[in-house]
Design a protein around this motif. Structure first.
Motif, PDB file in Angstrom:
ATOM      1  N   SER A 165       3.639   6.012  14.037  1.00  0.00           N
ATOM      2  CA  SER A 165       2.984   5.369  15.172  1.00  0.00           C
ATOM      3  C   SER A 165       2.638   3.913  14.899  1.00  0.00           C
ATOM      4  O   SER A 165       2.251   3.184  15.818  1.00  0.00           O
ATOM      5  CB  SER A 165       1.697   6.142  15.517  1.00  0.00           C
ATOM      6  OG  SER A 165       0.789   6.119  14.418  1.00  0.00           O
ATOM      7  N   ARG A 166       2.800   3.479  13.641  1.00  0.00           N
ATOM      8  CA  ARG A 166       2.484   2.087  13.262  1.00  0.00           C
ATOM      9  C   ARG A 166       3.752   1.335  12.853  1.00  0.00           C
ATOM     10  O   ARG A 166       3.701   0.390  12.076  1.00  0.00           O
ATOM     11  CB  ARG A 166       1.467   2.088  12.122  1.00  0.00           C
ATOM     12  CG  ARG A 166       0.187   2.849  12.457  1.00  0.00           C
ATOM     13  CD  ARG A 166      -0.716   2.998  11.255  1.00  0.00           C
ATOM     14  NE  ARG A 166      -1.210   1.722  10.793  1.00  0.00           N
ATOM     15  CZ  ARG A 166      -1.962   1.551   9.691  1.00  0.00           C
ATOM     16  NH1 ARG A 166      -2.282   2.606   8.960  1.00  0.00           N
ATOM     17  NH2 ARG A 166      -2.367   0.361   9.331  1.00  0.00           N
ATOM     18  N   MET A 167       4.883   1.747  13.415  1.00  0.00           N
ATOM     19  CA  MET A 167       6.172   1.162  13.059  1.00  0.00           C
ATOM     20  C   MET A 167       6.205  -0.349  13.308  1.00  0.00           C
ATOM     21  O   MET A 167       6.940  -1.084  12.652  1.00  0.00           O
ATOM     22  CB  MET A 167       7.279   1.839  13.861  1.00  0.00           C
ATOM     23  CG  MET A 167       8.674   1.657  13.305  1.00  0.00           C
ATOM     24  SD  MET A 167       9.097   2.873  12.030  1.00  0.00           S
ATOM     25  CE  MET A 167       9.299   4.360  13.007  1.00  0.00           C
ATOM     26  N   PHE A 168       5.413  -0.807  14.257  1.00  0.00           N
ATOM     27  CA  PHE A 168       5.403  -2.227  14.636  1.00  0.00           C
ATOM     28  C   PHE A 168       4.672  -3.099  13.622  1.00  0.00           C
ATOM     29  O   PHE A 168       4.742  -4.325  13.675  1.00  0.00           O
ATOM     30  CB  PHE A 168       4.747  -2.390  16.011  1.00  0.00           C
ATOM     31  CG  PHE A 168       3.315  -1.907  16.053  1.00  0.00           C
ATOM     32  CD1 PHE A 168       2.270  -2.774  15.784  1.00  0.00           C
ATOM     33  CD2 PHE A 168       3.035  -0.577  16.327  1.00  0.00           C
ATOM     34  CE1 PHE A 168       0.953  -2.329  15.807  1.00  0.00           C
ATOM     35  CE2 PHE A 168       1.717  -0.123  16.342  1.00  0.00           C
ATOM     36  CZ  PHE A 168       0.673  -1.002  16.085  1.00  0.00           C
ATOM     37  N   GLU A 169       3.941  -2.502  12.699  1.00  0.00           N
ATOM     38  CA  GLU A 169       3.145  -3.255  11.730  1.00  0.00           C
ATOM     39  C   GLU A 169       3.964  -3.591  10.486  1.00  0.00           C
ATOM     40  O   GLU A 169       4.914  -2.900  10.144  1.00  0.00           O
ATOM     41  CB  GLU A 169       1.910  -2.460  11.300  1.00  0.00           C
ATOM     42  CG  GLU A 169       0.937  -2.142  12.415  1.00  0.00           C
ATOM     43  CD  GLU A 169      -0.274  -1.363  11.905  1.00  0.00           C
ATOM     44  OE1 GLU A 169      -0.663  -1.564  10.726  1.00  0.00           O
ATOM     45  OE2 GLU A 169      -0.808  -0.542  12.664  1.00  0.00           O
ATOM     46  N   ASP A 170       3.551  -4.652   9.810  1.00  0.00           N
ATOM     47  CA  ASP A 170       4.135  -4.968   8.511  1.00  0.00           C
ATOM     48  C   ASP A 170       3.520  -4.071   7.445  1.00  0.00           C
ATOM     49  O   ASP A 170       2.326  -3.756   7.494  1.00  0.00           O
ATOM     50  CB  ASP A 170       3.876  -6.433   8.145  1.00  0.00           C
ATOM     51  CG  ASP A 170       4.623  -7.396   9.043  1.00  0.00           C
ATOM     52  OD1 ASP A 170       5.691  -7.022   9.560  1.00  0.00           O
ATOM     53  OD2 ASP A 170       4.119  -8.531   9.241  1.00  0.00           O
ATOM     54  N   GLU A 190      -2.994  -2.824   3.032  1.00  0.00           N
ATOM     55  CA  GLU A 190      -3.245  -2.034   4.235  1.00  0.00           C
ATOM     56  C   GLU A 190      -2.934  -0.558   4.010  1.00  0.00           C
ATOM     57  O   GLU A 190      -3.606   0.317   4.565  1.00  0.00           O
ATOM     58  CB  GLU A 190      -2.424  -2.576   5.404  1.00  0.00           C
ATOM     59  CG  GLU A 190      -2.647  -1.848   6.723  1.00  0.00           C
ATOM     60  CD  GLU A 190      -4.113  -1.799   7.161  1.00  0.00           C
ATOM     61  OE1 GLU A 190      -4.495  -0.809   7.814  1.00  0.00           O
ATOM     62  OE2 GLU A 190      -4.873  -2.753   6.847  1.00  0.00           O
ATOM     63  N   ALA A 191      -1.927  -0.263   3.191  1.00  0.00           N
ATOM     64  CA  ALA A 191      -1.611   1.136   2.897  1.00  0.00           C
ATOM     65  C   ALA A 191      -2.776   1.816   2.174  1.00  0.00           C
ATOM     66  O   ALA A 191      -3.191   2.926   2.537  1.00  0.00           O
ATOM     67  CB  ALA A 191      -0.348   1.212   2.052  1.00  0.00           C
ATOM     68  N   GLY A 230       3.763   8.194  -0.860  1.00  0.00           N
ATOM     69  CA  GLY A 230       2.383   8.580  -0.590  1.00  0.00           C
ATOM     70  C   GLY A 230       1.682   9.112  -1.819  1.00  0.00           C
ATOM     71  O   GLY A 230       0.479   8.917  -2.004  1.00  0.00           O
ATOM     72  N   GLY A 231       2.434   9.794  -2.696  1.00  0.00           N
ATOM     73  CA  GLY A 231       1.869  10.267  -3.955  1.00  0.00           C
ATOM     74  C   GLY A 231       1.557   9.128  -4.898  1.00  0.00           C
ATOM     75  O   GLY A 231       0.502   9.106  -5.546  1.00  0.00           O
ATOM     76  N   LEU A 232       2.472   8.165  -5.000  1.00  0.00           N
ATOM     77  CA  LEU A 232       2.235   6.991  -5.850  1.00  0.00           C
ATOM     78  C   LEU A 232       1.014   6.210  -5.376  1.00  0.00           C
ATOM     79  O   LEU A 232       0.167   5.801  -6.182  1.00  0.00           O
ATOM     80  CB  LEU A 232       3.472   6.096  -5.846  1.00  0.00           C
ATOM     81  CG  LEU A 232       4.744   6.677  -6.465  1.00  0.00           C
ATOM     82  CD1 LEU A 232       5.925   5.753  -6.227  1.00  0.00           C
ATOM     83  CD2 LEU A 232       4.568   6.932  -7.965  1.00  0.00           C
ATOM     84  N   LEU A 233       0.922   6.007  -4.076  1.00  0.00           N
ATOM     85  CA  LEU A 233      -0.233   5.291  -3.522  1.00  0.00           C
ATOM     86  C   LEU A 233      -1.523   6.068  -3.763  1.00  0.00           C
ATOM     87  O   LEU A 233      -2.567   5.476  -4.077  1.00  0.00           O
ATOM     88  CB  LEU A 233      -0.031   5.060  -2.025  1.00  0.00           C
ATOM     89  CG  LEU A 233       1.065   4.064  -1.632  1.00  0.00           C
ATOM     90  CD1 LEU A 233       1.316   4.126  -0.129  1.00  0.00           C
ATOM     91  CD2 LEU A 233       0.691   2.644  -2.055  1.00  0.00           C
TER      92      LEU A 233
END
Length: 264
Positions: A42-47, A52-53, A78-81
């Motif tokens: 849903s946030r495809m438009f964002e950099d 931010e992640a 997602g695991g690394l983050l």
């Protein structure tokens, strides 16, 4: 207060990859939320940025922590983050972490080769989506096959995200983690390359290898992954609630063994 689960998706996909887990957790009466990282779903438009992640994960964790102890669950990127977040300089409000398909340091020749392959595939007709569909059709059960694509594929974000991951000091982060930690890898996952190192850095961690699965372990054998989540929840509950006995943990562990044995 009951355990709250926050789920963080991998690269290119979105929160929809967790549909099987969300359905299972709802049936179990366990509260869970799946986030969309910047540049995805849903946030495809964002950099995409690391700041931010990690902020996205932090907001979800802080919100969930108002209702109970938090189990953070991340797959691949997602695991690394999630490892970087939990092992950061500021100890977050996380009671446990399940890190799936992410026991590899994203740097050096391996990362460079992965980025080169990804860029080459992206230059193919249809940006290589026909290859992705063939792989999913050959390896993923029909009931979870379309979950990865349901939120769209973040093809334009992929290279930026991969490059950003190389700046993470994961070795330091993993060594800092003191909460219960489970590494979950598929038997044939290419990101098992630094598995032994991650275990040495976090000697209290548990490693679970899911037979006959690749990198997409959450979707290939969702029943096993869901049983891992149930075990993690029971472990956290046993440490935070005196009413939860060791028997509950043993029951959850036995259920994981039963599920794994049925699917051998």
């Amino acid at each position: 207060m009951s355990v709250q689960i926050v789920l963080v998706h991998g690269i290119r996909t979105s929160a929809t990859m967790w549909r099987s887990q969300l359905a299972f957790l709802e049936e179990q009466g366990i509260a869970a939320t799946a986030v969309d990282l910047p540049g995805h779903g849903s946030r495809m438009f964002e950099d995409f940025t690391l700041h931010e992640a990690l902020h996205t994960i932090d907001v979800a964790v802080r919100d969930a922590a108002t209702r109970g102890p938090v189990l953070l669950v991340g797959h691949s990127m997602g695991g690394l983050l999630s490892l970087a977040y939990v092992g950061g300089a500021d100890t977050p409000q996380v009671a446990g972490l399940v890190a799936a398909s992410c026991t590899s340091l994203p740097r050096g020749a391996g990362l460079s080769a992965y980025r080169a392959i990804a860029r080459a595939v992206d230059r193919l007709p249809d940006r290589g989506m026909w290859i992705t569909k063939r792989i999913l059709a050959a390896t993923i059960p029909e009931e979870t096959r379309f979950d990865f694509a349901a939120g769209g594929y973040a093809l334009d974000t992929q290279d930026t995200a991969l490059r950003s991951l190389s700046t993470l000091d994961l070795a330091t982060a993993v060594a800092r983690i003191r909460v219960p930690l489970w590494f979950v890898n598929g038997q044939w996952d290419q990101l098992r390359v630094n598995e032994a190192l991650f275990q040495r850095l976090a000697p209290h961690s548990e490693l679970i290898i899911v037979p006959r699965t690749t990198h997409l372990v959450t979707a290939m054998r969702p029943q096993i992954f869901n049983a891992v989540l149930r075990l993690a929840v029971a472990m956290i509950e046993s440490g935070s609630d005196a009413a939860v006995t060791d028997a509950a943990v043993m029951d959850a562990a036995a259920e994981l063994e039963r599920v794994a044995s049925r699917e051998q």
